[in-house]
Design a protein around this motif. Structure first.
Motif, PDB file in Angstrom:
ATOM      1  N   ASP A 214      44.917  54.409  67.275  1.00  0.00           N
ATOM      2  CA  ASP A 214      43.901  55.365  67.742  1.00  0.00           C
ATOM      3  C   ASP A 214      44.112  56.731  67.108  1.00  0.00           C
ATOM      4  N   GLY A 215      43.038  57.282  66.549  1.00  0.00           N
ATOM      5  CA  GLY A 215      43.109  58.617  65.971  1.00  0.00           C
ATOM      6  C   GLY A 215      43.710  58.668  64.579  1.00  0.00           C
ATOM      7  N   ASP A 216      44.120  57.513  64.063  1.00  0.00           N
ATOM      8  CA  ASP A 216      44.721  57.473  62.717  1.00  0.00           C
ATOM      9  C   ASP A 216      43.610  57.490  61.675  1.00  0.00           C
ATOM     10  N   THR A 217      43.581  58.516  60.842  1.00  0.00           N
ATOM     11  CA  THR A 217      42.526  58.616  59.822  1.00  0.00           C
ATOM     12  C   THR A 217      43.037  58.248  58.434  1.00  0.00           C
ATOM     13  N   ASN A 218      44.335  58.030  58.327  1.00  0.00           N
ATOM     14  CA  ASN A 218      44.897  57.672  57.022  1.00  0.00           C
ATOM     15  C   ASN A 218      44.521  56.240  56.643  1.00  0.00           C
ATOM     16  N   GLN A 219      44.411  56.016  55.336  1.00  0.00           N
ATOM     17  CA  GLN A 219      44.122  54.659  54.870  1.00  0.00           C
ATOM     18  C   GLN A 219      45.364  53.795  55.056  1.00  0.00           C
ATOM     19  N   LEU A 220      45.161  52.592  55.573  1.00  0.00           N
ATOM     20  CA  LEU A 220      46.286  51.673  55.755  1.00  0.00           C
ATOM     21  C   LEU A 220      46.784  51.177  54.398  1.00  0.00           C
ATOM     22  N   PRO A 221      48.072  50.843  54.317  1.00  0.00           N
ATOM     23  CA  PRO A 221      48.567  50.248  53.080  1.00  0.00           C
ATOM     24  C   PRO A 221      47.993  48.838  52.905  1.00  0.00           C
ATOM     25  N   THR A 222      47.998  48.364  51.667  1.00  0.00           N
ATOM     26  CA  THR A 222      47.391  47.062  51.333  1.00  0.00           C
ATOM     27  C   THR A 222      48.415  46.190  50.615  1.00  0.00           C
ATOM     28  N   ILE A 223      48.401  44.910  50.931  1.00  0.00           N
ATOM     29  CA  ILE A 223      49.162  43.920  50.164  1.00  0.00           C
ATOM     30  C   ILE A 223      48.142  42.981  49.515  1.00  0.00           C
ATOM     31  N   ALA A 224      48.298  42.742  48.221  1.00  0.00           N
ATOM     32  CA  ALA A 224      47.382  41.852  47.501  1.00  0.00           C
ATOM     33  C   ALA A 224      48.064  40.518  47.221  1.00  0.00           C
ATOM     34  N   ILE A 225      47.346  39.437  47.487  1.00  0.00           N
ATOM     35  CA  ILE A 225      47.805  38.083  47.156  1.00  0.00           C
ATOM     36  C   ILE A 225      46.816  37.538  46.125  1.00  0.00           C
ATOM     37  N   VAL A 226      47.307  37.152  44.962  1.00  0.00           N
ATOM     38  CA  VAL A 226      46.428  36.892  43.822  1.00  0.00           C
ATOM     39  C   VAL A 226      46.785  35.566  43.146  1.00  0.00           C
ATOM     40  N   ALA A 227      45.764  34.862  42.673  1.00  0.00           N
ATOM     41  CA  ALA A 227      45.987  33.648  41.871  1.00  0.00           C
ATOM     42  C   ALA A 227      44.831  33.478  40.890  1.00  0.00           C
ATOM     43  N   SER A 228      45.168  33.201  39.657  1.00  0.00           N
ATOM     44  CA  SER A 228      44.157  32.934  38.632  1.00  0.00           C
ATOM     45  C   SER A 228      43.763  31.462  38.726  1.00  0.00           C
ATOM     46  N   TYR A 229      42.455  31.158  38.701  1.00  0.00           N
ATOM     47  CA  TYR A 229      42.030  29.776  38.975  1.00  0.00           C
ATOM     48  C   TYR A 229      41.555  28.999  37.758  1.00  0.00           C
ATOM     49  N   ASP A 230      41.348  29.651  36.612  1.00  0.00           N
ATOM     50  CA  ASP A 230      40.788  28.910  35.475  1.00  0.00           C
ATOM     51  C   ASP A 230      41.890  28.329  34.601  1.00  0.00           C
ATOM     52  N   THR A 231      41.491  27.468  33.661  1.00  0.00           N
ATOM     53  CA  THR A 231      42.446  26.705  32.861  1.00  0.00           C
ATOM     54  C   THR A 231      42.081  26.769  31.381  1.00  0.00           C
ATOM     55  N   PHE A 232      42.983  26.265  30.565  1.00  0.00           N
ATOM     56  CA  PHE A 232      42.732  26.093  29.135  1.00  0.00           C
ATOM     57  C   PHE A 232      43.556  24.888  28.697  1.00  0.00           C
ATOM     58  N   GLY A 233      42.949  24.003  27.908  1.00  0.00           N
ATOM     59  CA  GLY A 233      43.698  22.852  27.421  1.00  0.00           C
ATOM     60  C   GLY A 233      43.042  22.258  26.196  1.00  0.00           C
ATOM     61  N   ALA A 234      43.672  21.217  25.656  1.00  0.00           N
ATOM     62  CA  ALA A 234      43.180  20.599  24.424  1.00  0.00           C
ATOM     63  C   ALA A 234      41.780  20.024  24.598  1.00  0.00           C
ATOM     64  N   ALA A 235      41.465  19.552  25.797  1.00  0.00           N
ATOM     65  CA  ALA A 235      40.129  19.010  26.061  1.00  0.00           C
ATOM     66  C   ALA A 235      39.543  19.742  27.272  1.00  0.00           C
ATOM     67  N   PRO A 236      38.597  20.657  27.061  1.00  0.00           N
ATOM     68  CA  PRO A 236      38.049  21.434  28.185  1.00  0.00           C
ATOM     69  C   PRO A 236      37.526  20.568  29.325  1.00  0.00           C
ATOM     70  N   ALA A 237      36.957  19.406  28.984  1.00  0.00           N
ATOM     71  CA  ALA A 237      36.376  18.554  30.029  1.00  0.00           C
ATOM     72  C   ALA A 237      37.440  17.830  30.849  1.00  0.00           C
ATOM     73  N   LEU A 238      38.721  17.976  30.468  1.00  0.00           N
ATOM     74  CA  LEU A 238      39.814  17.326  31.202  1.00  0.00           C
ATOM     75  C   LEU A 238      40.834  18.325  31.740  1.00  0.00           C
ATOM     76  N   SER A 239      40.602  19.612  31.522  1.00  0.00           N
ATOM     77  CA  SER A 239      41.621  20.614  31.841  1.00  0.00           C
ATOM     78  C   SER A 239      41.549  21.017  33.313  1.00  0.00           C
ATOM     79  N   VAL A 240      42.231  20.228  34.166  1.00  0.00           N
ATOM     80  CA  VAL A 240      42.151  20.460  35.614  1.00  0.00           C
ATOM     81  C   VAL A 240      43.309  21.316  36.137  1.00  0.00           C
ATOM     82  N   GLY A 241      44.387  21.411  35.375  1.00  0.00           N
ATOM     83  CA  GLY A 241      45.488  22.296  35.757  1.00  0.00           C
ATOM     84  C   GLY A 241      45.939  22.152  37.195  1.00  0.00           C
ATOM     85  N   SER A 242      46.399  20.968  37.574  1.00  0.00           N
ATOM     86  CA  SER A 242      46.833  20.757  38.961  1.00  0.00           C
ATOM     87  C   SER A 242      47.931  21.731  39.363  1.00  0.00           C
ATOM     88  N   ASP A 243      48.873  21.959  38.451  1.00  0.00           N
ATOM     89  CA  ASP A 243      49.960  22.896  38.748  1.00  0.00           C
ATOM     90  C   ASP A 243      49.604  24.305  38.297  1.00  0.00           C
TER      91      ASP A 243
END
Length: 517
Positions: A214-243
């Motif tokens: 209550d009454g706090d006007t300061n911005q709260l600190p933030t923690i970011a959790i991030v993961a890149s979801y795209d892939t690249f491989g020898a065959a684009p139509a097979l590049s599922v990148g399970s790991d």
């Protein structure tokens, strides 16, 4: 006499015509008569340009006879497609043909079903690892070469196995397929590839607001959790990148689900904002992450206490690594590492710290946290991989399939990260307090992890071939929206030194050729 001469001329002309007609009949008699032997789905080797240099397979259409590795010495392979099962691959032979630019009509590699979407595979663990390592080596060779003929991948099946056995038999007796000896012909009637115009990358962001006093006007600190979801491989139509990086995406979604439960109740909502980012362009120096961070206003960027990036966390045994750009003696890095180490020790997990200073003048970004570091935001990448990958390495290639990922490993990482974050948020550092205890209402859900891992392991995600409204991208957005507030999507053009080409998959027709002489 004139008439007699004229008659002789007619006879000469008639004889010439008869000769031509006879030749035509001989040629017609040798025309190939084809019966369709099989039709299979095939996946083309990626074609791209980097900094103006050409890489990958530069052609797509095929209309050549088939040959096996049993071809006779001195055989002309300039109009032959070599069919090579991965199990029989001699990597030295392929490297020599490619590096020495020997003439070849094309290559068709046959992959075992352990690398397919259907996740077949009753092979021994030891054989799986051998095939995985061999495929990884082949993939690196192919994506870094300029290959002036079509290169395709297909999965083994009974049809293609039968055809290949027949081809091997003919090759072994010194009778390779030609227009006069018969054999098999491989045909892919596809247009030549075109450049992908203005490929887009899409970042997806979700937000969980912390609780202000209550009454706090300061911005709260933030923690970011991030993961890149795209892939690249020898065959684009097979590049599922399970790991890489399906495992990181799944972990992020489960962490978002867990904290959404905590934050839904004002009594358990922490005094930290949580920012979840699913980023694109990972294989290309984390281009999407860079654009996402630059879209933040200064206030948000300065509020980030730290960011934790999740990458390749699905196939480890008992050791993980925290990669950082700031030196280990930095107070913030010490705090992050100690927080993770304490929880890891309780879970009987070994966590190591790897420091790699970034070079601002070098555009190469090996890990996602480095994009944060370049903007002076404290960040770390959690990964099972200890060494920094080369460009376009370990980004979801052909070998990175569901068979090689363990959902239990991902479940343990989720618990490690969630507990570490919670202790930081609620001030429980150094205390053995379990917020996400097994069997409780906040327990990690293995079934949720498995279902998302299965979906990602069936979904090729090479960014230039994903549209803004791709069903998978929209599914990610919907899932993040179920667990967070203020979900936003950011669409950007993939910039940099890369140009990509279409024609990533096709239907291969295999014809048995007969000749009548």
């Amino acid at each position: 006499m004139a008439l007699s001469k004229n008659s002789g001329g007619h006879r000469g002309m008639q004889e010439s015509m008869y000769s031509v007609i006879a030749l035509v009949f001989i040629l017609v008699a040798c025309v190939e008569l084809c019966d369709a032997a099989a039709a299979i789905d095939v996946y083309r080797l990626i074609q791209y340009d980097m900094s103006g240099s050409a890489y990958g397979s530069r052609f797509a259409a095929l209309n050549h006879h088939a040959a096996s590795l049993h071809f006779p010495p001195g055989a002309d392979l300039s109009r032959a497609v070599l069919i090579i099962p991965l199990r029989e691959l001699n990597i030295t032979f392929v490297r020599e043909y490619i590096n020495q630019k020997k003439p070849l009509g094309g290559l068709l590699f046959l992959l075992p079903d352990i690398f397919s979407f259907e996740n077949g595979g009753n092979k021994q663990v030891h054989e799986k690892e051998q095939l995985k390592n061999l495929l990884a080596e082949l993939e690196q060779l192919l994506i870094h070469a300029n290959i002036p003929y079509p290169v395709y991948f297909a999965f083994e099946n009974d049809e293609i196995d039968t055809v290949l056995a027949d081809i091997k038999k003919n090759d072994a007796i010194g009778q390779p397929a030609t227009a006069t000896t018969g054999g098999y012909k491989l045909v892919i009637p596809t247009p030549e590839p075109k450049k992908v115009a203005s490929p887009t990358i899409t970042n997806i962001q979700g937000w969980l607001s912390g609780l202000k006093a209550d009454g706090d006007t300061n911005q709260l600190p933030t923690i970011a959790i991030v993961a890149s979801y795209d892939t690249f491989g020898a065959a684009p139509a097979l590049s599922v990148g399970s790991d890489s990086n399906g495992s990181g995406v799944v972990a992020l979604l489960e962490i978002a689900r867990l904290f959404s439960l905590l934050y839904s109740n004002p009594k358990t909502r922490g005094r930290y904002n949580l920012l979840f980012g699913l980023t694109s362009g990972g294989p290309y120096n984390y281009n999407g992450t860079q654009k996402w961070l630059r879209s933040f206003d200064q206030r948000l960027r300065e509020s980030i206490d730290y960011a934790i990036c999740l990458n390749s966390i699905g196939s480890w045994d008992n050791e993980l690594w925290i990669h950082v750009s700031k030196p280990p003696e930095n107070a913030y890095i010490k705090q992050i590492f100690e927080g993770f180490s304490n929880v890891a020790e309780e879970m009987d997990i070994k966590v190591g710290l790897k420091h790699k200073k970034i070079n601002i003048s070098n555009p190469r970004v090996a890990r996602e946290h480095e994009q944060f570091s370049r903007l002076r935001v404290t960040a770390a990448t959690l990964s099972e991989i200890s060494t920094a990958p080369e460009l376009l390495q370990g980004t979801g290639g052909l070998y990175d399939s569901r068979q090689f990922v363990n959902e239990t490993a991902i479940t343990r990482v989720v618990k490690l990260v969630a507990e570490s974050l919670a202790r930081h948020i609620y001030g429980h550092q150094g205390k053995n307090v379990q917020i996400f205890a097994d069997g409780g209402s906040l327990a990690v859900n293995p079934a949720y992890i498995q279902s998302w891992l299965d979906l990602l392991s069936q979904t090729p995600r090479v960014a230039p071939f994903l549209s803004k409204n791709d069903p998978f991208v929209m599914a990610l957005k919907k899932e993040l929206a179920d667990h967070t507030d203020e979900v936003n999507m950011q669409h950007e053009v993939l910039e940099g030194v890369f140009t990509f080409y279409d024609s990533t998959s096709a239907r291969l027709n295999i014809y048995q050729v007969f000749t009548i002489v």
